[in-house]
Scaffold this motif. Structure first.
Motif, PDB file in Angstrom:
ATOM      1  N   MET A   1       0.841  -1.161   0.000  1.00  0.00           N
ATOM      2  CA  MET A   1       0.000   0.000   0.000  1.00  0.00           C
ATOM      3  C   MET A   1       0.893   1.233   0.000  1.00  0.00           C
ATOM      4  O   MET A   1       1.892   1.281   0.695  1.00  0.00           O
ATOM      5  CB  MET A   1      -0.897  -0.031   1.232  1.00  0.00           C
ATOM      6  N   ARG A   2       0.514   2.212  -0.782  1.00  0.00           N
ATOM      7  CA  ARG A   2       1.310   3.440  -0.855  1.00  0.00           C
ATOM      8  C   ARG A   2       0.981   4.405   0.258  1.00  0.00           C
ATOM      9  O   ARG A   2       1.864   5.011   0.845  1.00  0.00           O
ATOM     10  CB  ARG A   2       1.088   4.135  -2.188  1.00  0.00           C
ATOM     11  N   ALA A   3      -0.314   4.598   0.525  1.00  0.00           N
ATOM     12  CA  ALA A   3      -0.695   5.590   1.530  1.00  0.00           C
ATOM     13  C   ALA A   3      -2.115   5.340   1.995  1.00  0.00           C
ATOM     14  O   ALA A   3      -2.867   4.620   1.354  1.00  0.00           O
ATOM     15  CB  ALA A   3      -0.583   7.002   0.944  1.00  0.00           C
ATOM     16  N   ALA A   4      -2.453   5.933   3.128  1.00  0.00           N
ATOM     17  CA  ALA A   4      -3.808   5.877   3.658  1.00  0.00           C
ATOM     18  C   ALA A   4      -4.183   7.268   4.125  1.00  0.00           C
ATOM     19  O   ALA A   4      -3.323   8.042   4.552  1.00  0.00           O
ATOM     20  CB  ALA A   4      -3.891   4.882   4.810  1.00  0.00           C
ATOM     21  N   ALA A   5      -5.467   7.592   4.031  1.00  0.00           N
ATOM     22  CA  ALA A   5      -5.959   8.886   4.504  1.00  0.00           C
ATOM     23  C   ALA A   5      -7.174   8.624   5.382  1.00  0.00           C
ATOM     24  O   ALA A   5      -8.014   7.794   5.046  1.00  0.00           O
ATOM     25  CB  ALA A   5      -6.341   9.780   3.326  1.00  0.00           C
ATOM     26  N   VAL A   6      -7.244   9.289   6.514  1.00  0.00           N
ATOM     27  CA  VAL A   6      -8.372   9.101   7.428  1.00  0.00           C
ATOM     28  C   VAL A   6      -8.939  10.453   7.839  1.00  0.00           C
ATOM     29  O   VAL A   6      -8.232  11.452   7.883  1.00  0.00           O
ATOM     30  CB  VAL A   6      -7.984   8.275   8.675  1.00  0.00           C
ATOM     31  N   ARG A   7     -10.251  10.449   8.127  1.00  0.00           N
ATOM     32  CA  ARG A   7     -10.917  11.689   8.507  1.00  0.00           C
ATOM     33  C   ARG A   7     -10.524  12.124   9.912  1.00  0.00           C
ATOM     34  O   ARG A   7     -10.271  13.278  10.164  1.00  0.00           O
ATOM     35  CB  ARG A   7     -12.430  11.517   8.433  1.00  0.00           C
ATOM     36  N   LEU A   8     -10.520  11.209  10.856  1.00  0.00           N
ATOM     37  CA  LEU A   8     -10.260  11.552  12.248  1.00  0.00           C
ATOM     38  C   LEU A   8      -8.908  11.018  12.684  1.00  0.00           C
ATOM     39  O   LEU A   8      -8.403  10.063  12.138  1.00  0.00           O
ATOM     40  CB  LEU A   8     -11.352  10.968  13.138  1.00  0.00           C
ATOM     41  N   SER A   9      -8.339  11.604  13.735  1.00  0.00           N
ATOM     42  CA  SER A   9      -7.039  11.115  14.199  1.00  0.00           C
ATOM     43  C   SER A   9      -6.910  11.161  15.716  1.00  0.00           C
ATOM     44  O   SER A   9      -5.824  11.011  16.238  1.00  0.00           O
ATOM     45  CB  SER A   9      -5.922  11.945  13.576  1.00  0.00           C
ATOM     46  N   LEU A  10      -7.992  11.355  16.415  1.00  0.00           N
ATOM     47  CA  LEU A  10      -7.891  11.510  17.861  1.00  0.00           C
ATOM     48  C   LEU A  10      -7.581  10.199  18.575  1.00  0.00           C
ATOM     49  O   LEU A  10      -6.848  10.172  19.549  1.00  0.00           O
ATOM     50  CB  LEU A  10      -9.192  12.109  18.404  1.00  0.00           C
ATOM     51  N   PRO A  12      -7.194   5.824  17.651  1.00  0.00           N
ATOM     52  CA  PRO A  12      -5.931   5.715  18.367  1.00  0.00           C
ATOM     53  C   PRO A  12      -4.923   6.735  17.846  1.00  0.00           C
ATOM     54  O   PRO A  12      -5.153   7.377  16.832  1.00  0.00           O
ATOM     55  CB  PRO A  12      -5.481   4.286  18.069  1.00  0.00           C
ATOM     56  N   PRO A  13      -3.785   6.816  18.524  1.00  0.00           N
ATOM     57  CA  PRO A  13      -2.753   7.773  18.109  1.00  0.00           C
ATOM     58  C   PRO A  13      -2.273   7.499  16.678  1.00  0.00           C
ATOM     59  O   PRO A  13      -2.313   6.361  16.208  1.00  0.00           O
ATOM     60  CB  PRO A  13      -1.615   7.535  19.115  1.00  0.00           C
ATOM     61  N   PRO A  14      -1.789   8.510  15.975  1.00  0.00           N
ATOM     62  CA  PRO A  14      -1.335   8.351  14.590  1.00  0.00           C
ATOM     63  C   PRO A  14      -0.324   7.221  14.387  1.00  0.00           C
ATOM     64  O   PRO A  14      -0.353   6.545  13.365  1.00  0.00           O
ATOM     65  CB  PRO A  14      -0.716   9.711  14.263  1.00  0.00           C
ATOM     66  N   ALA A  15       0.546   6.995  15.347  1.00  0.00           N
ATOM     67  CA  ALA A  15       1.554   5.932  15.198  1.00  0.00           C
ATOM     68  C   ALA A  15       0.905   4.558  15.032  1.00  0.00           C
ATOM     69  O   ALA A  15       1.440   3.688  14.338  1.00  0.00           O
ATOM     70  CB  ALA A  15       2.491   5.925  16.398  1.00  0.00           C
ATOM     71  N   VAL A  16      -0.250   4.356  15.640  1.00  0.00           N
ATOM     72  CA  VAL A  16      -0.948   3.069  15.519  1.00  0.00           C
ATOM     73  C   VAL A  16      -1.403   2.861  14.078  1.00  0.00           C
ATOM     74  O   VAL A  16      -1.247   1.779  13.519  1.00  0.00           O
ATOM     75  CB  VAL A  16      -2.150   3.007  16.491  1.00  0.00           C
ATOM     76  N   TYR A  17      -1.945   3.916  13.455  1.00  0.00           N
ATOM     77  CA  TYR A  17      -2.350   3.813  12.048  1.00  0.00           C
ATOM     78  C   TYR A  17      -1.143   3.510  11.170  1.00  0.00           C
ATOM     79  O   TYR A  17      -1.196   2.646  10.300  1.00  0.00           O
ATOM     80  CB  TYR A  17      -2.978   5.124  11.570  1.00  0.00           C
ATOM     81  N   ARG A  18      -0.054   4.231  11.379  1.00  0.00           N
ATOM     82  CA  ARG A  18       1.131   4.029  10.543  1.00  0.00           C
ATOM     83  C   ARG A  18       1.685   2.617  10.704  1.00  0.00           C
ATOM     84  O   ARG A  18       2.089   1.989   9.738  1.00  0.00           O
ATOM     85  CB  ARG A  18       2.182   5.078  10.880  1.00  0.00           C
ATOM     86  N   ARG A  19       1.687   2.105  11.921  1.00  0.00           N
ATOM     87  CA  ARG A  19       2.174   0.747  12.168  1.00  0.00           C
ATOM     88  C   ARG A  19       1.246  -0.277  11.514  1.00  0.00           C
ATOM     89  O   ARG A  19       1.697  -1.227  10.896  1.00  0.00           O
ATOM     90  CB  ARG A  19       2.288   0.514  13.669  1.00  0.00           C
ATOM     91  N   HIS A  20      -0.050  -0.070  11.614  1.00  0.00           N
ATOM     92  CA  HIS A  20      -1.021  -1.021  11.053  1.00  0.00           C
ATOM     93  C   HIS A  20      -0.955  -1.057   9.529  1.00  0.00           C
ATOM     94  O   HIS A  20      -0.928  -2.124   8.932  1.00  0.00           O
ATOM     95  CB  HIS A  20      -2.443  -0.655  11.512  1.00  0.00           C
TER      96      HIS A  20
END
Length: 97
Positions: A1-10, A12-20
């Protein structure tokens, strides 16, 4: 996957999204999105397990999920219809919420 975009970020913390997602994730976007490489789409899929699928559907359907407030449900239906020939008060009132 190249990238992901999400509406909310409160949470879990952003690092969790990046790790997932194992890619760069941007926040505060108008829509959630996954940006895939062509080679990602060429990956073979695993054969479906019909029994597991039916068990999952039955489990989900048996749960009593909280419903959105009525105004939020109507807004979702209207947004789905905008730009189509089915965007009228009559058509919106017919759609399930």
């Amino acid at each position: 996957m190249r990238a992901a975009a999400v509406r909310l970020s409160l949470y879990p913390p952003p690092a969790v999204y990046r790790r997932h997602f194992a890619c760069e994730v941007t926040f505060g976007r108008r829509h959630d999105a996954l940006i895939l490489r062509r080679r990602d789409l060429a990956c073979p899929t695993i054969h479906a397990d019909r029994a597991a699928f039916e068990a999952a559907v039955a489990s989900i359907e048996s749960r009593d999920f909280p419903r959105s407030p009525f105004h939020a449900s109507v807004r979702g239906v209207v947004m789905h219809c905008v730009g189509t020939d089915q965007c009228s008060t009559t058509e919106v009132s017919r759609r399930p919420r």
